[in-house]
Design a protein around this motif. Structure first.
Motif, PDB file in Angstrom:
ATOM      1  N   UNK A  10       0.821  -1.201   0.000  1.00 12.77           N
ATOM      2  CA  UNK A  10       0.000   0.000   0.000  1.00 12.77           C
ATOM      3  C   UNK A  10       0.862   1.262   0.000  1.00 12.77           C
ATOM      4  N   UNK A  11       0.402   2.269  -0.702  1.00  9.29           N
ATOM      5  CA  UNK A  11       1.028   3.582  -0.669  1.00  9.29           C
ATOM      6  C   UNK A  11       0.292   4.492   0.300  1.00  9.29           C
ATOM      7  N   UNK A  12      -0.786   3.983   0.900  1.00  5.46           N
ATOM      8  CA  UNK A  12      -1.581   4.764   1.834  1.00  5.46           C
ATOM      9  C   UNK A  12      -0.937   4.759   3.209  1.00  5.46           C
ATOM     10  N   UNK A  77     -13.718  11.505   6.786  1.00  2.00           N
ATOM     11  CA  UNK A  77     -12.580  12.428   6.881  1.00  2.00           C
ATOM     12  C   UNK A  77     -11.285  11.669   7.182  1.00  2.00           C
ATOM     13  N   UNK A  78     -11.332  10.738   8.119  1.00  2.00           N
ATOM     14  CA  UNK A  78     -10.139   9.978   8.485  1.00  2.00           C
ATOM     15  C   UNK A  78      -9.725   9.004   7.378  1.00  2.00           C
ATOM     16  N   UNK A  79     -10.711   8.435   6.693  1.00  2.21           N
ATOM     17  CA  UNK A  79     -10.399   7.532   5.579  1.00  2.21           C
ATOM     18  C   UNK A  79      -9.668   8.286   4.472  1.00  2.21           C
ATOM     19  N   UNK A  80     -10.097   9.508   4.180  1.00  2.74           N
ATOM     20  CA  UNK A  80      -9.431  10.313   3.154  1.00  2.74           C
ATOM     21  C   UNK A  80      -7.997  10.640   3.564  1.00  2.74           C
ATOM     22  N   UNK A  81      -7.790  10.887   4.835  1.00  5.57           N
ATOM     23  CA  UNK A  81      -6.427  11.159   5.316  1.00  5.57           C
ATOM     24  C   UNK A  81      -5.551   9.915   5.177  1.00  5.57           C
ATOM     25  N   UNK A  84      -4.542   9.489   1.695  1.00  7.10           N
ATOM     26  CA  UNK A  84      -3.563  10.501   1.302  1.00  7.10           C
ATOM     27  C   UNK A  84      -2.180  10.217   1.879  1.00  7.10           C
ATOM     28  N   UNK A  85      -2.067   9.147   2.669  1.00 13.88           N
ATOM     29  CA  UNK A  85      -0.759   8.769   3.189  1.00 13.88           C
ATOM     30  C   UNK A  85      -0.527   9.068   4.651  1.00 13.88           C
ATOM     31  N   UNK A  86      -1.524   9.640   5.339  1.00 14.18           N
ATOM     32  CA  UNK A  86      -1.373   9.912   6.763  1.00 14.18           C
ATOM     33  C   UNK A  86      -1.424   8.607   7.555  1.00 14.18           C
ATOM     34  N   UNK A  87      -0.576   8.506   8.564  1.00 16.02           N
ATOM     35  CA  UNK A  87      -0.695   7.400   9.518  1.00 16.02           C
ATOM     36  C   UNK A  87      -1.484   7.912  10.720  1.00 16.02           C
ATOM     37  N   UNK A  88      -2.464   7.116  11.154  1.00 19.23           N
ATOM     38  CA  UNK A  88      -3.377   7.546  12.225  1.00 19.23           C
ATOM     39  C   UNK A  88      -3.410   6.495  13.323  1.00 19.23           C
ATOM     40  N   UNK A 110     -12.040   1.225   6.947  1.00 17.87           N
ATOM     41  CA  UNK A 110     -10.672   1.039   6.462  1.00 17.87           C
ATOM     42  C   UNK A 110     -10.517  -0.316   5.784  1.00 17.87           C
ATOM     43  N   UNK A 111     -11.126  -1.350   6.364  1.00 19.72           N
ATOM     44  CA  UNK A 111     -11.060  -2.689   5.770  1.00 19.72           C
ATOM     45  C   UNK A 111     -11.747  -2.708   4.412  1.00 19.72           C
ATOM     46  N   UNK A 112     -12.915  -2.046   4.329  1.00 19.02           N
ATOM     47  CA  UNK A 112     -13.635  -1.988   3.052  1.00 19.02           C
ATOM     48  C   UNK A 112     -12.801  -1.316   1.972  1.00 19.02           C
TER      49      UNK A 112
END
Length: 288
Positions: A10-12, A77-81, A84-88, A110-112
């Motif tokens: 993954x690049x996410x 909002x968190x899924x988009x982050x 975009x490559x953010x680690x949460x 996130x799984x979906x």
């Protein structure tokens, strides 16, 4: 069937599920501290509460609130982050995310989306109480918090009274006496029970006995602190007859409504009992 892939594909960014102490800050793991320091963002149930933890371990990572009242807004909002490559890092006030706490909706989303979800091991009140209870530790049945109204509790407990497994419940101190009385009403006075109070804290305490004995003890003692209630399984369960075979989901909802629950409460209870999403059962029941 969902394809299995390596996180390295993954690049996410990744979603880290970080348990926090249930009382004793020394139970915070080295890995949890390291993760909270290194992620880009912390999604916290209560940012003020989590800030105290961050201050203690000298963690300066930015927070964002994520709790049961803003789930619909925050999840996209968190899924988009993450995309975009953010680690949460997602954490609740105490213990493991998603276990009687917020988190499951974000994990499911996130799984979906095929995003990496990385769980960290850590403190959990139910299992901590179970291993010291003296009751049979496995198998066990985790329920969490019962509904607050008496009839709702009776309905839920009636569904559980024949179970052979040790059952784990959570309860707040101001509702403890009523909940114990309802358990005695449904399970019987002689069912064994263990109450674990203030786990890992200075005044940690275990109270053991029958439901009758423990209920009587609290008539003269004021409950203080958060409780885990562990109820022994039924050693002599009644076998179901052909007439008691499990009903279809919508009929189960109708039955709970006849027992006095509101439609929404009945849907919530039946969904939890059958381990399905409440929203799915809501749509099925109302034919949406």
């Amino acid at each position: 069937m969902q394809q299995i892939s390596s996180f390295n594909d993954h690049q996410s960014g990744s979603l880290y599920l970080v348990p926090t102490p249930i009382g004793n800050l020394d139970d915070m793991t080295f890995r949890a501290i390291k993760t909270l320091k290194e992620v880009d963002l912390i999604a916290a149930e209560d940012t003020r509460h989590t800030q105290q933890l961050l201050n203690h371990f000298d963690i300066s990572t930015r927070q964002i609130s994520f709790h049961e009242h803003n789930t619909e807004q925050r999840v996209p909002e968190l899924i988009e982050k993450l995309k975009a490559g953010y680690s949460i890092a997602q954490c609740s006030d105490a213990g493991m995310p998603s276990i009687s706490d917020p988190g499951k909706e974000l994990v499911a989303a996130a799984v979906r989306e095929g995003l990496p979800v990385i769980p960290l091991p850590g403190a959990n009140a139910g299992l901590t109480a179970l291993i010291a209870s003296g009751l049979v530790p496995q198998p066990f049945y985790f329920f969490g918090f019962l509904e607050r109204k008496h009839q709702q509790q009776v309905t839920a407990l009636e569904q559980l009274k024949e179970r052979k497994e040790t059952m784990i419940f959570y309860e707040a101190p101001h509702r403890l006496k009523k909940t114990l009385a309802t358990m005695a009403e449904v399970f019987g006075n002689e069912r064994r029970v263990v109450l674990a109070r203030e786990l890992t804290k200075r005044y940690e305490e275990f109270t053991r006995g029958t439901l009758a004995e423990v209920t009587a003890w609290f008539e003269d003692h004021q409950p203080r602190g958060e409780f885990v209630i562990l109820v022994a399984g039924n050693e002599h369960p009644t076998e179901k007859t052909d007439n008691e075979i499990e009903l279809p989901l919508t009929e189960q909802v109708d039955k709970e409504i006849l027992n006095g629950l509101s439609t929404n409460a009945a849907i919530k209870l039946v969904a939890k009992k059958n381990n399905i999403k409440r929203q799915e059962l809501y749509k099925q029941y109302h034919q949406l």
